[in-house]
Design a protein around this motif. Sequence first.
Motif, PDB file in Angstrom:
ATOM      1  N   ALA A 139      11.457 -14.676   2.285  1.00 19.31           N
ATOM      2  CA  ALA A 139      10.259 -13.852   2.303  1.00 19.31           C
ATOM      3  C   ALA A 139      10.646 -12.388   2.515  1.00 19.31           C
ATOM      4  CB  ALA A 139       9.321 -14.320   3.415  1.00 19.31           C
ATOM      5  N   TRP A 140      11.533 -12.159   3.471  1.00 18.27           N
ATOM      6  CA  TRP A 140      11.922 -10.797   3.815  1.00 18.27           C
ATOM      7  C   TRP A 140      12.767 -10.166   2.701  1.00 18.27           C
ATOM      8  CZ3 TRP A 140      16.043  -7.585   5.262  1.00 18.27           C
ATOM      9  CH2 TRP A 140      15.687  -6.463   6.052  1.00 18.27           C
ATOM     10  N   GLY A 141      13.758 -10.915   2.246  1.00 16.06           N
ATOM     11  CA  GLY A 141      14.673 -10.396   1.232  1.00 16.06           C
ATOM     12  C   GLY A 141      13.973 -10.103  -0.086  1.00 16.06           C
ATOM     13  N   MET A 142      13.120 -11.018  -0.513  1.00 14.55           N
ATOM     14  CA  MET A 142      12.428 -10.805  -1.796  1.00 14.55           C
ATOM     15  C   MET A 142      11.396  -9.688  -1.678  1.00 14.55           C
ATOM     16  SD  MET A 142      12.220 -14.654  -3.389  1.00 14.55           S
ATOM     17  CE  MET A 142      11.527 -14.147  -4.965  1.00 14.55           C
ATOM     18  N   GLN A 143      10.823  -9.527  -0.478  1.00 16.90           N
ATOM     19  CA  GLN A 143       9.933  -8.368  -0.289  1.00 16.90           C
ATOM     20  C   GLN A 143      10.714  -7.068  -0.453  1.00 16.90           C
ATOM     21  OE1 GLN A 143       7.150  -8.214   3.065  1.00 16.90           O
ATOM     22  NE2 GLN A 143       7.156 -10.433   3.125  1.00 16.90           N
ATOM     23  N   LYS A 144      11.940  -7.032   0.088  1.00 17.90           N
ATOM     24  CA  LYS A 144      12.776  -5.834  -0.025  1.00 17.90           C
ATOM     25  C   LYS A 144      13.144  -5.569  -1.485  1.00 17.90           C
ATOM     26  CE  LYS A 144      13.285  -4.556   4.219  1.00 17.90           C
ATOM     27  NZ  LYS A 144      12.855  -3.231   4.648  1.00 17.90           N
ATOM     28  N   SER A 145      13.451  -6.616  -2.224  1.00 15.95           N
ATOM     29  CA  SER A 145      13.907  -6.439  -3.604  1.00 15.95           C
ATOM     30  C   SER A 145      12.748  -6.211  -4.569  1.00 15.95           C
ATOM     31  CB  SER A 145      14.688  -7.671  -4.065  1.00 15.95           C
ATOM     32  OG  SER A 145      15.861  -7.817  -3.305  1.00 15.95           O
ATOM     33  N   PHE A 146      11.734  -7.070  -4.453  1.00 15.49           N
ATOM     34  CA  PHE A 146      10.663  -7.091  -5.458  1.00 15.49           C
ATOM     35  C   PHE A 146       9.310  -6.620  -4.913  1.00 15.49           C
ATOM     36  CE2 PHE A 146      12.876 -11.175  -7.155  1.00 15.49           C
ATOM     37  CZ  PHE A 146      13.854 -10.425  -7.777  1.00 15.49           C
ATOM     38  N   GLY A 147       9.116  -6.784  -3.604  1.00 20.78           N
ATOM     39  CA  GLY A 147       7.819  -6.443  -3.014  1.00 20.78           C
ATOM     40  C   GLY A 147       6.980  -7.660  -2.679  1.00 20.78           C
ATOM     41  N   THR A 148       7.390  -8.844  -3.128  1.00 19.47           N
ATOM     42  CA  THR A 148       6.649 -10.063  -2.821  1.00 19.47           C
ATOM     43  C   THR A 148       7.623 -11.154  -2.387  1.00 19.47           C
ATOM     44  OG1 THR A 148       5.021  -9.536  -4.502  1.00 19.47           O
ATOM     45  CG2 THR A 148       5.035 -11.792  -3.722  1.00 19.47           C
TER      46      THR A 148
ATOM     47  N   GLY B  31      -1.896 -11.691   5.070  1.00 23.14           N
ATOM     48  CA  GLY B  31      -1.801 -10.885   3.847  1.00 23.14           C
ATOM     49  C   GLY B  31      -0.600  -9.952   3.846  1.00 23.14           C
ATOM     50  N   TYR B  32       0.357 -10.163   4.751  1.00 21.36           N
ATOM     51  CA  TYR B  32       1.612  -9.404   4.811  1.00 21.36           C
ATOM     52  C   TYR B  32       1.430  -7.925   5.129  1.00 21.36           C
ATOM     53  CZ  TYR B  32       3.730 -13.555   2.726  1.00 21.36           C
ATOM     54  OH  TYR B  32       4.153 -14.831   2.490  1.00 21.36           O
ATOM     55  N   PHE B  33       0.431  -7.584   5.925  1.00 17.81           N
ATOM     56  CA  PHE B  33       0.290  -6.183   6.335  1.00 17.81           C
ATOM     57  C   PHE B  33       1.148  -5.943   7.574  1.00 17.81           C
ATOM     58  CE2 PHE B  33      -3.706  -7.023   4.049  1.00 17.81           C
ATOM     59  CZ  PHE B  33      -3.608  -6.018   3.091  1.00 17.81           C
ATOM     60  N   GLU B  34       1.890  -4.825   7.560  1.00 19.48           N
ATOM     61  CA  GLU B  34       2.798  -4.508   8.666  1.00 19.48           C
ATOM     62  C   GLU B  34       1.988  -4.185   9.915  1.00 19.48           C
ATOM     63  OE1 GLU B  34       6.056  -4.767   8.693  1.00 19.48           O
ATOM     64  OE2 GLU B  34       6.307  -5.179   6.549  1.00 19.48           O
ATOM     65  N   MET B  35       2.220  -4.932  10.973  1.00 17.16           N
ATOM     66  CA  MET B  35       1.411  -4.754  12.181  1.00 17.16           C
ATOM     67  C   MET B  35       1.644  -3.413  12.880  1.00 17.16           C
ATOM     68  SD  MET B  35      -0.627  -7.280  12.272  1.00 17.16           S
ATOM     69  CE  MET B  35      -1.413  -6.837  13.812  1.00 17.16           C
ATOM     70  N   ILE B  36       2.793  -2.767  12.628  1.00 14.15           N
ATOM     71  CA  ILE B  36       3.035  -1.497  13.312  1.00 14.15           C
ATOM     72  C   ILE B  36       2.266  -0.337  12.660  1.00 14.15           C
ATOM     73  CG2 ILE B  36       5.264  -1.984  14.405  1.00 14.15           C
ATOM     74  CD1 ILE B  36       6.523  -0.539  11.909  1.00 14.15           C
TER      75      ILE B  36
ATOM     76  N   GLN C  52       0.700 -16.997 -12.946  1.00 15.24           N
ATOM     77  CA  GLN C  52       1.827 -17.930 -13.022  1.00 15.24           C
ATOM     78  C   GLN C  52       3.161 -17.202 -12.839  1.00 15.24           C
ATOM     79  OE1 GLN C  52      -0.823 -18.433 -15.504  1.00 15.24           O
ATOM     80  NE2 GLN C  52      -1.510 -19.829 -13.897  1.00 15.24           N
ATOM     81  N   ILE C  53       3.230 -15.980 -13.357  1.00 16.61           N
ATOM     82  CA  ILE C  53       4.503 -15.249 -13.326  1.00 16.61           C
ATOM     83  C   ILE C  53       4.268 -13.874 -12.694  1.00 16.61           C
ATOM     84  CG2 ILE C  53       6.377 -14.278 -14.725  1.00 16.61           C
ATOM     85  CD1 ILE C  53       5.713 -16.437 -16.835  1.00 16.61           C
ATOM     86  N   LEU C  54       5.058 -13.566 -11.665  1.00 15.62           N
ATOM     87  CA  LEU C  54       4.920 -12.275 -10.987  1.00 15.62           C
ATOM     88  C   LEU C  54       5.777 -11.206 -11.666  1.00 15.62           C
ATOM     89  CD1 LEU C  54       5.224 -13.315  -7.209  1.00 15.62           C
ATOM     90  CD2 LEU C  54       3.129 -12.927  -8.510  1.00 15.62           C
ATOM     91  N   HIS C  55       5.507  -9.956 -11.333  1.00 12.46           N
ATOM     92  CA  HIS C  55       6.322  -8.804 -11.739  1.00 12.46           C
ATOM     93  C   HIS C  55       6.502  -8.703 -13.254  1.00 12.46           C
ATOM     94  CE1 HIS C  55       7.185  -9.217  -7.508  1.00 12.46           C
ATOM     95  NE2 HIS C  55       7.960 -10.264  -7.687  1.00 12.46           N
ATOM     96  N   GLN C  56       5.454  -8.954 -14.010  1.00 13.05           N
ATOM     97  CA  GLN C  56       5.611  -8.974 -15.474  1.00 13.05           C
ATOM     98  C   GLN C  56       5.819  -7.591 -16.070  1.00 13.05           C
ATOM     99  OE1 GLN C  56       3.403 -11.710 -17.869  1.00 13.05           O
ATOM    100  NE2 GLN C  56       2.699 -12.846 -16.101  1.00 13.05           N
ATOM    101  N   THR C  57       5.023  -6.617 -15.631  1.00 18.81           N
ATOM    102  CA  THR C  57       5.215  -5.287 -16.197  1.00 18.81           C
ATOM    103  C   THR C  57       5.846  -4.335 -15.187  1.00 18.81           C
ATOM    104  OG1 THR C  57       2.920  -4.828 -15.646  1.00 18.81           O
ATOM    105  CG2 THR C  57       3.385  -5.448 -17.908  1.00 18.81           C
ATOM    106  N   GLU C  58       5.502  -4.508 -13.916  1.00 20.25           N
ATOM    107  CA  GLU C  58       6.229  -3.778 -12.881  1.00 20.25           C
ATOM    108  C   GLU C  58       6.298  -4.632 -11.638  1.00 20.25           C
ATOM    109  OE1 GLU C  58       2.650  -1.069 -10.907  1.00 20.25           O
ATOM    110  OE2 GLU C  58       4.508  -0.158 -11.576  1.00 20.25           O
ATOM    111  N   PHE C  59       7.257  -4.275 -10.771  1.00 22.39           N
ATOM    112  CA  PHE C  59       7.402  -5.045  -9.547  1.00 22.39           C
ATOM    113  C   PHE C  59       6.268  -4.701  -8.598  1.00 22.39           C
ATOM    114  CE2 PHE C  59      11.684  -5.244 -11.213  1.00 22.39           C
ATOM    115  CZ  PHE C  59      12.022  -6.562 -10.971  1.00 22.39           C
ATOM    116  N   LYS C  60       5.987  -5.643  -7.699  1.00 21.49           N
ATOM    117  CA  LYS C  60       4.933  -5.412  -6.710  1.00 21.49           C
ATOM    118  C   LYS C  60       5.192  -4.110  -5.949  1.00 21.49           C
ATOM    119  CE  LYS C  60       1.280  -6.630  -4.279  1.00 21.49           C
ATOM    120  NZ  LYS C  60       1.372  -6.126  -2.975  1.00 21.49           N
ATOM    121  N   ARG C  61       6.484  -3.856  -5.653  1.00 17.30           N
ATOM    122  CA  ARG C  61       6.795  -2.650  -4.891  1.00 17.30           C
ATOM    123  C   ARG C  61       7.011  -1.429  -5.799  1.00 17.30           C
ATOM    124  NH1 ARG C  61      11.750  -0.859  -4.449  1.00 17.30           N
ATOM    125  NH2 ARG C  61      11.533  -0.105  -2.315  1.00 17.30           N
ATOM    126  N   GLY C  62       6.753  -1.580  -7.094  1.00 15.44           N
ATOM    127  CA  GLY C  62       6.974  -0.480  -8.038  1.00 15.44           C
ATOM    128  C   GLY C  62       8.241  -0.742  -8.825  1.00 15.44           C
TER     129      GLY C  62
END
Lengths: 165, 919
Positions: free
Chosen positions: B369-378, B577-582, B760-770
């Motif tokens: 969860a953490w690693g893929m958020q860093k790489s892709f955003g999700t 919903g993965y919102f950063e608590m800080i 069905q498929i994430l990050h098709q045109t851009e990554f969640k994190r850009g």
Amino acid sequence: KPGIYEVAMGTPLTDVVALAGGFKTKVKAIQVGGPLGGIVPVGKIGELTVDFESFKKAGFLLGHAGVVSIPESFPMIEYIQHLFQFTADESCGKCFPCRLGSTRGKELIAKARGDSSYKIDRELITDLLDTMEQTSLCALGGGVPLPIKNALEHFQTELAPFFKA
Amino acid sequence: MVQDLSTLTAFIDGEPLGFESGETLLNFIDRHKGRGFVPTLCDAPQLEPYGACRVCSVEVALQADGPRRVVASCHTPLAAGMHVFTESPKVRKLRKNIVELVLTDHPLDCLTCEVSGNCELQTVAAKVGIRGVRYPAGANHLDRAKDHSHPYMTSELSKCINCSRCVRACDEIQGQHVLSMHGRGFNAKIIKGLDQSFADSECVSCGACAQACPTSAISDVFFSKSIEATKKTRTICTYCGVGCNLNVSTKGDQVLSIQAPVDAEVNHAHTCLKGRFAFKFYNHKDRLRKPLIRQADGSFKESSWDEAYDHIVANLTRIKNEHGGNAVAGISSARCTNEENYLMQKFIRHVMGTNNIDCCARVCHSPTAWGMQKSFGTGAATNSYEDIEHTRCIMVIGANPTEGHPVTGARLKQHIMKGTPLIVIDPRKIELVPYAKHHLQLRPGTNVALLNMFARCILDAGLVKTEFVRKRCENWEEFENGLKALDLDELAKITGVAVETVRAAALEYASAEAAMSFHGLGVTEHEQGAKTVMLISNIAMMTGNIGRPGVGVNPLRGQNNVQGAADMGCQPHQGAGYFEMIDLDVQKRYTEFYGTPAPTEPGWKIPQMFDAAIEGKLKALWLMGEDVVQTDPDAHHVRHAMESLEFLVVQEIFMTETAKYAHVILPASSFLEKSGTFTNAERRVQRVNAAVKPLDGTKPDGQIMCEVLQRFGFPQADYTPDGVLAEIAKIVPFFKGITWSNLDINGKQWPVQEGGVDTQILHQTEFKRGKGHFHYFDWKESTELKTNGAEFPFILTTGRILEHYNCGTMTRRTGNSEIVVQDYLSLNPADAQRKSIRTGDRVRLSSARGEVELEARVTDEVKPGILYTTFHFPEAMVNNVTGQGCDGDTMCPEYKVVAADVEFVSAGKPKKKRMMEMS
């Protein structure tokens, strides 16, 4: 003179019989085209020429054109049983009509031969042969009804005691 | 009549109807007229066409009045303009004749047969109008013996009609090839293995054959095809993250059996022995049925729910008042529903006022969860199971899908057997290895080293998709420079895998049109777990394997709802919903939404909670369905933490190792008794529907959480699955378009837009994190090995097997325990010889933490120097030897690398057949 004879398509079947030296004993029918080929009563040999059309038209099958003679003394009912037995032995067992039908056919004939009080129902044997012929997966189950149907048609009198009137 | 033959139109009994390219006649008829309109005995929707029974025969003609031919509709392709006659007197008669033949070799004991009323032969016989069998009695197979050798599978082959459905199910669905047709002609018969019993065969008891069998020839001990049931409830399996749909047959409050629905998108009529058969735990005598309160003398006393709640409210209020909310923590469960996890974190955050909420994702896929958020955003699988159908290369890293995720494992195996190349990166020869084109059998703990080699080989071969990298990603240079500086020969020594072996696999992956990776806990449960996940993400990005069919990074999530537990905010750093608590804005949003202040300080992760308990900072812990003592590493340490707590609340279905330390135990209900949603490994949110009412005295966890919230004065409505789900949809953006009703039978894959459009498929045109972010990391030796490797020269790695689930709380209370009775230790023959150990011997496994005794299994599945065991049985308590090493980023424990030693204790014989087989 049993052997392999090469003749031109269209050669009268009578010529082939002559080439092979005629019959040793009295023969009532020949089966042409292997175990799934048609059973041709001797009386019909003269009407046939060695080609697909002629055989098809008369309700037989040229197939590989091998000829097996059935002596006068050999009971046709036993020959039919042999045909079912052959199919049962060779059946792979995948499709239901052939796997079950060949064995049930063989048993019907055997029962009628062994039990004089048992007569085969004509509708049943027709249903069995139609079903095997039309619904079997390959030419084995689909092919054996032809010679049996030929025998039933051309040797009605000989076979009558085994069937219901 | 003139017809346009270029269109996809054909005729059923004269009616022009559209067909789909590639359809068979039977598909076409089924689709328009309904399944069963044309009868069949050998065809089944989950199997390929076969053409054996011929009962589906129809007549076809090229013109309405043209010459007709009889064909079996199941395996005859349809052509434009074809006329199909389904009900002509001729085909009716032929069908009847075939079924009559079938009945000549079938016992006519329908009235006493277990499947009477739900027998396909019975149904077809009635449909074709059989009144009797005209053939005289003949040869038959009515004397075949029954097989009751197996805890689940049964056979009674006198009922067999030789349709081969079971053989095909075994081949085409499970891929186990246990069943086959032996002999030929009339005496052809179904055999198991080499004509053995079910128990002696290599059957993995998935039950696909029993479900496919049209009669009771192959069935199961639960008579799953009988019509005894009065109700069928569709729900979701509670074991692994595949998320199989199940049809649960019940009669009153009794669960009779379980089958897999044919129309389930996730599992297509398939499931494994856990999902199908391992349900008998639900009303086991050991189930907790009364709240229990610990007395002064340490014993438990049964109480009412009111007493238990009062006791909890009094103690938690006191502790909160005396020590603040941060002295309280909660651990929720990835086995529970989204709604329950959501309510749990709501309670901890907005009633207790602390971010001390975590879940068992911590100990499995938190690095994903953490690693893929860093790489892709999700932090979730980029693709879906369906993509397996489209991929051209499969890479399995640190996962054993045929055992851990059996239905996905079987689906992968099917495609691999049909030629899709497979790369396995695993220290063990797992079941898929014989089918693999490349097996990189690395030393445990060297994932980063190996994947760095892998990426470097792609770079060296010029196979980087530079266009994709340039347009869609960032920080490539750092990664490229890192790779260029690597010494491949040095890394080959570290990993134990030759450079050329890695190169071949890397080129296979990088040059495939579409390559899909799957990873499991062999990636995450390491000191460099999250880094490995980011490296897998890098490799997918550098080869352009993101955002289209058949590609992606796909974690095989361990538990049924481990995706959901994190989605719902059961993590100390991120809320629902993965919102950063800080983040102050996030705090404001939650505060407004819940009407009570959101906690502001960062919370503790599970291992930190244990430390805090021992240090006296954590006073109270609430556990929902989590047996931390048996499952978390270094059990001594965990026990110490449990003993140190002032107040421990455990919501459980059984008296677990952890529950023994509780001050209050609340008896919860199992998945069969509750409604809510689970989110599977492909982000599919699916409806869990209660099949029976909660066992007397128990309550579903969601109801417990609602009642607790109410007891603390929180304005919480009573529990309803749709009500809580609606609340979640308001706060979790990717649930926005989800409603209880639109989830329907096959669920929806998040993110779900308003209106219910899913993804069905994430990050098709851009990554969640850009932009996709590249990270470079050097490999580091595990601290555990550096510290303890000299004294404990072996490397122990742990995992699980098909038959049992985690600490076995459920599976050990089912027939599965008759199939596998204990944990065992695998070691290489060379090591075994050196240590004079044979399969079946008792051995002592030790580490810096402690020791356990296990049965040895000598096998070349592990390399010399490597040991492997499972952790399913409390008798073994394998976690007495695992350590406190953990992932540097997420604190996910390092279960996969333990410095260990092994020695002979006493001679013995192997207990179970399956273990002998595996050795």
